[in-house]
Design a protein around this motif. Structure first.
Motif, PDB file in Angstrom:
ATOM      1  N   GLY A  40      -5.702   1.500   2.156  1.00 56.10           N
ATOM      2  CA  GLY A  40      -5.411   0.396   3.056  1.00 56.10           C
ATOM      3  C   GLY A  40      -6.658  -0.359   3.475  1.00 56.10           C
ATOM      4  O   GLY A  40      -6.762  -1.579   3.246  1.00 56.10           O
ATOM      5  N   ASP A  64      -3.138   4.375  10.262  1.00 58.86           N
ATOM      6  CA  ASP A  64      -2.541   3.054  10.391  1.00 58.86           C
ATOM      7  C   ASP A  64      -3.110   2.287  11.584  1.00 58.86           C
ATOM      8  O   ASP A  64      -3.257   1.066  11.538  1.00 58.86           O
ATOM      9  CB  ASP A  64      -1.019   3.165  10.509  1.00 58.86           C
ATOM     10  CG  ASP A  64      -0.380   3.652   9.220  1.00 58.86           C
ATOM     11  OD1 ASP A  64       0.623   4.354   9.317  1.00 58.86           O
ATOM     12  OD2 ASP A  64      -0.900   3.334   8.144  1.00 58.86           O
ATOM     13  N   LEU A  67      -8.076  -4.464   2.272  1.00 55.99           N
ATOM     14  CA  LEU A  67      -8.371  -5.631   3.109  1.00 55.99           C
ATOM     15  C   LEU A  67      -9.468  -6.491   2.507  1.00 55.99           C
ATOM     16  O   LEU A  67      -9.488  -7.712   2.706  1.00 55.99           O
ATOM     17  CB  LEU A  67      -8.776  -5.180   4.513  1.00 55.99           C
ATOM     18  CG  LEU A  67      -7.713  -4.428   5.324  1.00 55.99           C
ATOM     19  CD1 LEU A  67      -8.283  -3.996   6.669  1.00 55.99           C
ATOM     20  CD2 LEU A  67      -6.461  -5.278   5.519  1.00 55.99           C
ATOM     21  N   THR A  91      -0.741 -10.485   4.412  1.00 57.91           N
ATOM     22  CA  THR A  91       0.001  -9.357   4.990  1.00 57.91           C
ATOM     23  C   THR A  91      -0.191  -8.119   4.140  1.00 57.91           C
ATOM     24  O   THR A  91      -0.006  -8.174   2.917  1.00 57.91           O
ATOM     25  CB  THR A  91       1.503  -9.673   5.081  1.00 57.91           C
ATOM     26  OG1 THR A  91       1.699 -10.815   5.916  1.00 57.91           O
ATOM     27  CG2 THR A  91       2.278  -8.490   5.663  1.00 57.91           C
ATOM     28  N   ILE A  92      -0.536  -7.010   4.781  1.00 59.42           N
ATOM     29  CA  ILE A  92      -0.574  -5.719   4.106  1.00 59.42           C
ATOM     30  C   ILE A  92       0.514  -4.840   4.703  1.00 59.42           C
ATOM     31  O   ILE A  92       0.627  -4.717   5.923  1.00 59.42           O
ATOM     32  CB  ILE A  92      -1.967  -5.047   4.220  1.00 59.42           C
ATOM     33  CG1 ILE A  92      -1.956  -3.698   3.488  1.00 59.42           C
ATOM     34  CG2 ILE A  92      -2.410  -4.893   5.677  1.00 59.42           C
ATOM     35  CD1 ILE A  92      -3.341  -3.086   3.319  1.00 59.42           C
ATOM     36  N   SER A 116       2.014  -1.064   4.733  1.00 60.13           N
ATOM     37  CA  SER A 116       1.719   0.323   4.421  1.00 60.13           C
ATOM     38  C   SER A 116       2.988   1.150   4.470  1.00 60.13           C
ATOM     39  O   SER A 116       3.758   1.084   5.439  1.00 60.13           O
ATOM     40  CB  SER A 116       0.697   0.884   5.418  1.00 60.13           C
ATOM     41  OG  SER A 116       0.530   2.278   5.222  1.00 60.13           O
ATOM     42  N   SER A 136      -0.783  -6.689   9.550  1.00 60.58           N
ATOM     43  CA  SER A 136      -0.531  -5.384   8.951  1.00 60.58           C
ATOM     44  C   SER A 136       0.736  -4.792   9.529  1.00 60.58           C
ATOM     45  O   SER A 136       1.053  -4.999  10.706  1.00 60.58           O
ATOM     46  CB  SER A 136      -1.711  -4.427   9.186  1.00 60.58           C
ATOM     47  OG  SER A 136      -1.864  -4.162  10.568  1.00 60.58           O
ATOM     48  N   LEU A 173      -6.214   0.825  10.487  1.00 55.09           N
ATOM     49  CA  LEU A 173      -5.920  -0.275   9.572  1.00 55.09           C
ATOM     50  C   LEU A 173      -5.489  -1.517  10.341  1.00 55.09           C
ATOM     51  O   LEU A 173      -5.921  -2.634  10.031  1.00 55.09           O
ATOM     52  CB  LEU A 173      -4.839   0.147   8.580  1.00 55.09           C
ATOM     53  CG  LEU A 173      -4.370  -0.906   7.575  1.00 55.09           C
ATOM     54  CD1 LEU A 173      -5.520  -1.349   6.682  1.00 55.09           C
ATOM     55  CD2 LEU A 173      -3.227  -0.358   6.727  1.00 55.09           C
ATOM     56  N   HIS A 174      -4.621  -1.352  11.340  1.00 57.11           N
ATOM     57  CA  HIS A 174      -4.176  -2.499  12.139  1.00 57.11           C
ATOM     58  C   HIS A 174      -5.363  -3.206  12.786  1.00 57.11           C
ATOM     59  O   HIS A 174      -5.436  -4.440  12.789  1.00 57.11           O
ATOM     60  CB  HIS A 174      -3.198  -2.041  13.227  1.00 57.11           C
ATOM     61  CG  HIS A 174      -1.909  -1.497  12.701  1.00 57.11           C
ATOM     62  ND1 HIS A 174      -1.339  -1.926  11.523  1.00 57.11           N
ATOM     63  CD2 HIS A 174      -1.064  -0.556  13.190  1.00 57.11           C
ATOM     64  CE1 HIS A 174      -0.212  -1.278  11.312  1.00 57.11           C
ATOM     65  NE2 HIS A 174      -0.027  -0.433  12.313  1.00 57.11           N
ATOM     66  N   ALA A 183      -7.484  -4.995  10.140  1.00 52.33           N
ATOM     67  CA  ALA A 183      -6.773  -6.175   9.635  1.00 52.33           C
ATOM     68  C   ALA A 183      -6.833  -7.312  10.644  1.00 52.33           C
ATOM     69  O   ALA A 183      -7.076  -8.474  10.283  1.00 52.33           O
ATOM     70  CB  ALA A 183      -5.329  -5.812   9.319  1.00 52.33           C
ATOM     71  N   GLU A 230       0.852  -1.190   0.000  1.00 51.59           N
ATOM     72  CA  GLU A 230       0.000   0.000   0.000  1.00 51.59           C
ATOM     73  C   GLU A 230       0.890   1.242   0.000  1.00 51.59           C
ATOM     74  O   GLU A 230       1.567   1.527   0.982  1.00 51.59           O
ATOM     75  CB  GLU A 230      -0.913  -0.020   1.227  1.00 51.59           C
ATOM     76  CG  GLU A 230      -2.116   0.876   1.121  1.00 51.59           C
ATOM     77  CD  GLU A 230      -1.770   2.340   1.170  1.00 51.59           C
ATOM     78  OE1 GLU A 230      -1.754   2.977   0.089  1.00 51.59           O
ATOM     79  OE2 GLU A 230      -1.506   2.835   2.263  1.00 51.59           O
TER      80      GLU A 230
END
Length: 312
Positions: A218, A240, A222, A230-231, A233, A254, A243-244, A247, A211
């Motif tokens: 982000g 973030d 998902l 796994t992403i 960033s 993440s 996002l964590h 995820a 990403e």
């Protein structure tokens, strides 16, 4: 020595060609005569705001270098004067590549790949290490992995595509339609024109996402991923944390990553370049004195590949 410095934060116009003291290599450091300096988005973000360290001017930008070792400090064994090297200064503290000389730890550099000129080598280190550390070290991309690379024709993106393909991955890239032929030439297996369709609606079963854009890319990514994927960033922000959490709810790992100097990874990148499995697309080559123009071009968002400053 000549360098591009700035006395204030702001637009490209704050970048000025000036004279500054030439650095001296300390213990285990090398002094490198710069032939080329890569230009990256973090450069203009630092120029505008001071970057992650909130640096205050005056300072000299730039983290990517290709050049020739001029002198070595006490205890240095991996390089000697006359060696052609390429490397990355410590990020974000060690900027200074927009200059005729840089001094940095010797192991932040590797031998320049044979058959690759300084202009192309100077565009690899920061972008290449970012892609390598994200895909290989963090996400563990391997043969058969399904990898989604956002902004696949960008500086990091087009190198990430090639690194993933070299490891046997199936690569999906987002880019405007005008850049699809270029990306097919790099081996991208599946392309999404982000202007015409929503990648989150058409891409599925992804193992790894790189990403590079930020915003809602982000969280939307998902929706394309398998559990256990796994992403990574590259756009560290308050988003973030959201996002964590999102995820984790989906069983996805993440990571928000900053690039680091890495001698071993630089040697791996050099080996790929020598084997013609990693090539840099140069969008533009400009002289050091035209750093402001390079930033204007980069910030236009219309370039493919990398911009490089030539230091004659």
């Amino acid at each position: 020595m000549r360098a591009i410095s700035q006395d204030s934060l702001g637009g490209p116009e704050v970048l000025k060609l000036t004279e500054v003291d030439r650095p001296e290599p300390g213990p285990t450091e090398v002094l490198v005569r710069v032939h080329a300096a890569g230009v990256n988005p973090t450069d203009w973000k630092t120029r505008e705001s001071g970057g992650l360290l909130q640096a205050r001017p005056p300072f000299v930008l730039g983290w990517e270098v290709s050049g020739v070792v001029e002198a070595v400090g006490l205890g240095t064994t991996v390089h000697q004067p006359g060696d052609e090297v390429f490397g990355m200064l410590r990020y974000p503290q060690g900027n200074g590549a927009y200059a005729e000389y840089v001094a940095a730890p010797a192991r932040h550099f590797a031998r320049k790949p044979a058959g690759v000129d300084h202009l192309h080598a100077g565009a690899i280190p920061l972008a290449g290490l970012t892609a390598w550390q994200a895909l290989v070290d963090t996400a563990g991309v391997r043969a058969g992995s399904r990898v989604l690379v956002h902004a696949a024709a960008g500086g990091v993106g087009h190198l990430a595509v090639q690194i993933a393909k070299a490891r046997g991955a199936y690569v999906i890239g987002t880019a405007s339609a005008a850049k699809h032929d270029f990306l097919r030439g790099l081996g991208v297996d599946e392309l999404v024109d982000y202007r015409a369709e929503d990648f989150a609606e058409v891409v599925r079963d992804v193992d790894v996402v790189l990403e590079t854009i930020g915003g809602d890319y982000g969280p939307r990514s998902l929706r394309t991923m398998r559990e256990g994927g796994t992403i990574v960033s590259l756009t560290i922000s308050l988003l973030d944390e959201r996002l964590h959490a999102m995820a984790a709810e989906r069983g996805i790992h993440s990571a928000a990553m900053l690039v680091e100097p890495d001698h071993a990874a630089m040697r791996s990148l050099a080996a790929l370049a020598e084997a013609e499995r990693l090539r840099v697309e140069l969008a533009a080559v400009l002289p050091l004195a035209e750093a402001a123009k390079a930033h204007e071009l980069g910030q236009s968002g219309r370039t493919t590949g990398k911009i490089v400053l030539s230091v004659p």
